[in-house]
Write a protein that holds these residues in place. Structure first.
Motif, PDB file in Angstrom:
ATOM      1  N   THR A  27      -1.847   1.041   8.063  1.00  0.00           N
ATOM      2  CA  THR A  27      -0.809   0.013   8.178  1.00  0.00           C
ATOM      3  C   THR A  27      -1.015  -0.819   9.439  1.00  0.00           C
ATOM      4  N   ILE A  28      -1.297  -0.156  10.537  1.00  0.00           N
ATOM      5  CA  ILE A  28      -1.541  -0.855  11.800  1.00  0.00           C
ATOM      6  C   ILE A  28      -2.743  -1.798  11.661  1.00  0.00           C
ATOM      7  N   ALA A  70       5.161   0.620  13.757  1.00  0.00           N
ATOM      8  CA  ALA A  70       5.564  -0.001  15.019  1.00  0.00           C
ATOM      9  C   ALA A  70       5.862   1.063  16.066  1.00  0.00           C
ATOM     10  N   GLU A  71       6.524   2.123  15.660  1.00  0.00           N
ATOM     11  CA  GLU A  71       6.828   3.217  16.583  1.00  0.00           C
ATOM     12  C   GLU A  71       5.548   3.873  17.087  1.00  0.00           C
ATOM     13  N   ARG A  72       4.565   3.971  16.208  1.00  0.00           N
ATOM     14  CA  ARG A  72       3.285   4.569  16.601  1.00  0.00           C
ATOM     15  C   ARG A  72       2.550   3.679  17.614  1.00  0.00           C
ATOM     16  N   VAL A 111       0.124  -5.971  16.495  1.00  0.00           N
ATOM     17  CA  VAL A 111       1.117  -5.565  15.497  1.00  0.00           C
ATOM     18  C   VAL A 111       2.516  -5.968  15.943  1.00  0.00           C
ATOM     19  N   TRP A 112       2.803  -5.798  17.235  1.00  0.00           N
ATOM     20  CA  TRP A 112       4.134  -6.174  17.732  1.00  0.00           C
ATOM     21  C   TRP A 112       4.388  -7.666  17.584  1.00  0.00           C
ATOM     22  N   PRO A 131      16.254  -1.733  17.410  1.00  0.00           N
ATOM     23  CA  PRO A 131      16.421  -0.544  18.257  1.00  0.00           C
ATOM     24  C   PRO A 131      15.095   0.063  18.703  1.00  0.00           C
ATOM     25  N   VAL A 132      14.059  -0.058  17.880  1.00  0.00           N
ATOM     26  CA  VAL A 132      12.733   0.438  18.258  1.00  0.00           C
ATOM     27  C   VAL A 132      12.211  -0.368  19.445  1.00  0.00           C
ATOM     28  N   ALA A 133      12.355  -1.687  19.355  1.00  0.00           N
ATOM     29  CA  ALA A 133      11.885  -2.562  20.433  1.00  0.00           C
ATOM     30  C   ALA A 133      12.684  -2.325  21.708  1.00  0.00           C
ATOM     31  N   GLU A 134      13.981  -2.129  21.579  1.00  0.00           N
ATOM     32  CA  GLU A 134      14.811  -1.904  22.763  1.00  0.00           C
ATOM     33  C   GLU A 134      14.381  -0.635  23.495  1.00  0.00           C
ATOM     34  N   ARG A 135      14.126   0.435  22.747  1.00  0.00           N
ATOM     35  CA  ARG A 135      13.652   1.686  23.371  1.00  0.00           C
ATOM     36  C   ARG A 135      12.284   1.484  24.002  1.00  0.00           C
ATOM     37  N   PHE A 136      11.422   0.768  23.307  1.00  0.00           N
ATOM     38  CA  PHE A 136      10.061   0.519  23.790  1.00  0.00           C
ATOM     39  C   PHE A 136      10.092  -0.246  25.109  1.00  0.00           C
TER      40      PHE A 136
END
Length: 211
Positions: A27-28, A70-72, A111-112, A131-136
């Motif tokens: 996917t990436i 994205a998380e990966r 990817v981002w 929320p993924v981006a905020e944590r990142f």
């Protein structure tokens, strides 16, 4: 002659982890090369060698798969930064910014960019990715605290500096695909380092003035 050792069979958990890894890596790679719109379930299956049924045994939807990818990417970015800071702390702020630029230009980090642009018009992706981006981004700022030149910055000042650098380097990475400006790009690191010094001086003046 030594007796041949029996081949250990992988556990169900190991097989699952290996399949998930193949799917996420595919996917990436697909997003980096073909963009978000071009990353279909069929494309991921073809790249990973996993059937559609196999994919949906691990991910409920294409969106679930993309968010996990994205998380990966975020996890890889943070691991690389943590390893770099532990092994070779930057000698000064400019060196830290130069390394940060390298990470922004890394193929996987594309990817981002693809997902952030896609999220502008895709409400479902935006809701899941925010929320993924905020944590990142929070974790990136937290890691910046390990840079010696930044270790005593107040939280709000550090956030201002890191977020400003991140946004500048994101924009630079995208725009340079059309109009590369090596001299300006090099000067931009000096500008960012000077900006950090300005914040440090401003912080000191405010502290002294408020004492």
């Amino acid at each position: 002659m030594d007796a041949q050792q029996p081949v250990r069979r992988r556990t169900q958990r190991e097989r699952k982890e290996a399949t998930v890894t193949r799917l996420l890596d595919a996917t990436i790679a697909a997003i980096a090369e073909a963009g978000y719109a071009g990353t279909s379930v069929g494309e991921v299956c073809a790249r990973s060698g996993v059937s559609r049924g196999g994919l949906f045994r691990h991910f409920g939807s294409r969106l679930d798969l993309v968010v996990a990818a994205a998380e990966r990417v975020a996890a890889h970015h943070l691991e690389a930064a943590a390893d770099h800071l532990a092994a070779a702390p930057p000698s000064d702020l400019r060196a830290a910014l130069e390394w940060m630029r390298g990470r922004h230009r890394d193929r996987e980090n594309v990817v981002w960019f693809e997902l952030m642009v896609a999220a502008r018009t895709d409400a479902a992706l935006r809701a899941r990715l925010s929320p993924v981006a905020e944590r990142f981004f929070t974790d990136i700022t937290r890691l910046a605290r390990r840079v010696p030149a930044l270790d005593d910055f107040p939280d709000e000042t550090l956030h201002l500096l890191v977020s400003s650098a991140r946004n500048l380097l994101d924009g630079e990475t995208i725009s340079r695909t059309l109009v590369p400006e090596p001299a300006v790009e090099d000067a931009r690191l000096d500008f960012l380092a000077d900006f950090a010094q300005f914040l440090a001086v401003r912080r000191t003046r405010v502290s002294v003035g408020g004492a």
